[in-house]
Design an enzyme around this catalytic site. Structure first.
Site, short mmCIF file in Angstrom:
data_model
loop_
_atom_site.label_atom_id
_atom_site.label_comp_id
_atom_site.label_asym_id
_atom_site.label_seq_id
_atom_site.Cartn_x
_atom_site.Cartn_y
_atom_site.Cartn_z
N LYS A 37 -7.08 4.40 -0.37
CA LYS A 37 -7.21 4.01 1.05
C LYS A 37 -5.93 4.36 1.81
CE LYS A 37 -5.71 -0.69 -0.09
NZ LYS A 37 -6.18 -2.05 -0.45
N TYR A 260 21.08 4.29 21.48
CA TYR A 260 20.59 3.35 22.48
C TYR A 260 21.32 2.03 22.40
CZ TYR A 260 16.41 6.08 23.66
OH TYR A 260 15.55 7.04 24.09
C1 PLP Z 1 -5.73 -2.28 -1.82
C2 PLP Z 1 -6.59 -2.91 -2.83
C3 PLP Z 1 -6.39 -2.65 -4.20
C4 PLP Z 1 -5.19 -1.88 -4.71
O1 PLP Z 1 -4.10 -2.76 -4.79
P1 PLP Z 1 -2.69 -2.27 -5.41
O2 PLP Z 1 -1.90 -3.51 -5.42
O3 PLP Z 1 -2.17 -1.23 -4.49
O4 PLP Z 1 -2.97 -1.74 -6.76
C5 PLP Z 1 -7.31 -3.16 -5.10
N1 PLP Z 1 -8.35 -3.92 -4.69
C6 PLP Z 1 -8.55 -4.22 -3.38
C7 PLP Z 1 -9.71 -5.07 -3.00
C8 PLP Z 1 -7.67 -3.74 -2.41
O5 PLP Z 1 -7.86 -4.06 -1.14
#
Ligand code: PLP
Length: 368
Positions: A37, A260
Site C-alpha cells: 500500500k 527563512y
Molecule cells: C499496513 C498493514 C499491514 C502491514 O504492517 P507492517 O507493520 O508494515 O508490516 C498489515 N496489515 C494491515 C491490516 C495493515 O493495515
C-alpha cells in the site's frame, strides 16, 4: 548520474531477501503476503510487487481500489490482491472486474457487499476483519456473533483477519490478549467456513513466534528494512539510499543569517551547499532527514530552516565541490534516524513522495 531532484535508490534484491528472511521464519504452511500500500511505502508498488512475485510471493495487500487497480494491470493473473480499505458503495463491480478481494470491517460494509452479491446472485469472495483490541477498523464482537448466527447464504469469506496494535513491543500484554481473542474467533469461523484462511500478524507480529503466524502473515515494514523489534539488532537488510543534488555551493563573504526567519547565522568563510529537496519531499526536521547528511562518508550538518524545495548544509570542513549529499545511506539508516530522532521508519518512508528520481538496483548484501 545527474538529476535535478534527489535520487532514491531502491535495492530490490534486499527487498526480496527481507521477504525470504520472514518466509523462512514462518511455521509450516503459513504464507508470507506483501503489503505494498501507499506505493509500497513510497518505494514503488509495481516494481516491488514484481520483484517479490518473481521469488514466489503470491498475495499482495493494497489500501485502496485505485492502488489495487494499478497493480492488477502489472502482475500475472494468479496474484491475489486484497484491498484493506474495503469496497465503497458503487465501486463493488470494479472489484469483480479486476479480481480484487475487499476486506470488510463492519456489519454495514458486509451488508453492502451482500446487497451487491444479491443483485448478481453470486457469492463473491471477501475478507472479514475482526477488531481484537485496536479499535480501528474491524467487526466488533457483537457484529461478529450476529454474522455467525445469520450465516448469510451469499457470504463467501475466504480470509479472516485482525491486526495487532503493539507487535513491535515483544513483551506487550496486548499481543497475547489479541492473540487469544483471534484464536477463539478463528475456531468459530472455521467451524462454519472450513477452508477460510486466517491472518493476524504484520511485520513485527511475524517475529513474535509461530502461534502468531496462522495461515498468512502480512508484512510491509520488514520488506523495506524497518526493524521489527527496535530493542533488538535489525535482522533485515537496509533497502534505500537517498541522495540530494547540490544546487549551489557558496562561501559567506561576511557573517550572515541563513534561510527563512533568519533563524541561523554563520561566520565569514563558512561554506554552504544548497541541496534540492525540502519539506515537499518529506524532508522534515522531526523525521531526522534534515539535520544531518554525509558527503563521501563525512558527516555534514544543516543550517537554518528547511524550505519547500531546498535546504542548506554547512560543508566548510569538506574539500572539493560535492555533487550530492546523502541523507539516507548505509550509515545513516532508517534505524539510525529512528534511534537518534525518535522517528518512525514508516513515517520517513511514506513521506518521501513522488518527486525523487527512483533508481532500482539489484545488489548484494548492502545497499550501495
Ligand atoms: C499496513 C498493514 C499491514 C502491514 O504492517 P507492517 O507493520 O508494515 O508490516 C498489515 N496489515 C494491515 C491490516 C495493515 O493495515
Amino acid at each position: 548520474m545527474t538529476s535535478s531532484t534527489g535520487i532514491l535508490s531502491i535495492n530490490l534484491a534486499a527487498i526480496q531477501s527481507n521477504w525470504m528472511h520472514v518466509t523462512a521464519l514462518l511455521k509450516y504452511g503459513s504464507e508470507c503476503a506483501a503489503v505494498v500500500k501507499a506505493d509500497a511505502y513510497s518505494v514503488g508498488a509495481v516494481e516491488v510487487a514484481k520483484a517479490l512475485y518473481a521469488v514466489g510471493c503470491q498475495t499482495f495487500y493494497l489500501a485502496t481500489l485505485e492502488e489495487a487497480a494499478e497493480l492488477r494491470r502489472e502482475l500475472p493473473l494468479d496474484a491475489v490482491l486484497y484491498v484493506l480499505g474495503g469496497a465503497r458503495q458503487g465501486a463493488e463491480s470494479s472489484f469483480i472486474d479486476l479480481d480484487l478481494i475487499p476486506v470488510l470491517y463492519s456489519l454495514v460494509a458486509v451488508n453492502q457487499w451482500l446487497d451487491f452479491c444479491g443483485l448478481n446472485g453470486q457469492a463473491y469472495p471477501c475478507a472479514l476483519k475482526l477488531d481484537t483490541g485496536m479499535t480501528r477498523l474491524g467487526l466488533t464482537d457483537s457484529d461478529f456473533e450476529t454474522l455467525l448466527s445469520l450465516r448469510p447464504a451469499l457470504l463467501n469469506p475466504v480470509l479472516f483477519m485482525s491486526h495487532l496494535a503493539c507487535a513491535d513491543i515483544a513483551g506487550h500484554p496486548s499481543n497475547n490478549e489479541q492473540l487469544q481473542r483471534f484464536q477463539s474467533a478463528s475456531l468459530k469461523i472455521k467451524a462454519l467456513y472450513p477452508t477460510i484462511k486466517t491472518s493476524l500478524a504484520n511485520s513485527s507480529g511475524s517475529f513474535l513466534g509461530e502461534e502468531y503466524h496462522f495461515d498468512m502473515v502480512r508484512i510491509g515494514a520488514a520488506l523495506y528494512g524497518i526493524n521489527p523489534n527496535p530493542e533488538l539488532p535489525n535482522p533485515l537488510l537496509p533497502v534505500i539510499n537517498l541522495q540530494l543534488p547540490v544546487l549551489q555551493i557558496r562561501t559567506a563573504e561576511q557573517a550572515a543569517s541563513v534561510g527563512y526567519g533568519a533563524e541561523a547565522s554563520i561566520d565569514t568563510n563558512t561554506r554552504l551547499a544548497v541541496v534540492a529537496g525540502g519539506y515537499a519531499d518529506g524532508v522534515h526536521r522531526s523525521l531526522g532527514l534534515a539535520p544531518t547528511g554525509r558527503v563521501n562518508g563525512v558527516p555534514v550538518f544543516s543550517v537554518g530552516r528547511v524550505s519547500m524545495d531546498s535546504f542548506i548544509f554547512d560543508i566548510t570542513h569538506i574539500s572539493g565541490n560535492p555533487e550530492y549529499v546523502s541523507v539516507i545511506d548505509t550509515k545513516l539508516t532508517l534505524d539510525v534516524l529512528m534511534n537518534t530522532y525518535k522517528t518512525l521508519g514508516y513515517e520517513v518512508l511514506t513521506s518521501l513522495g513522488r518527486r525523487y528520481q527512483r533508481h532500482y538496483v539489484f545488489s548484494g548484501a548492502s545497499n550501495e
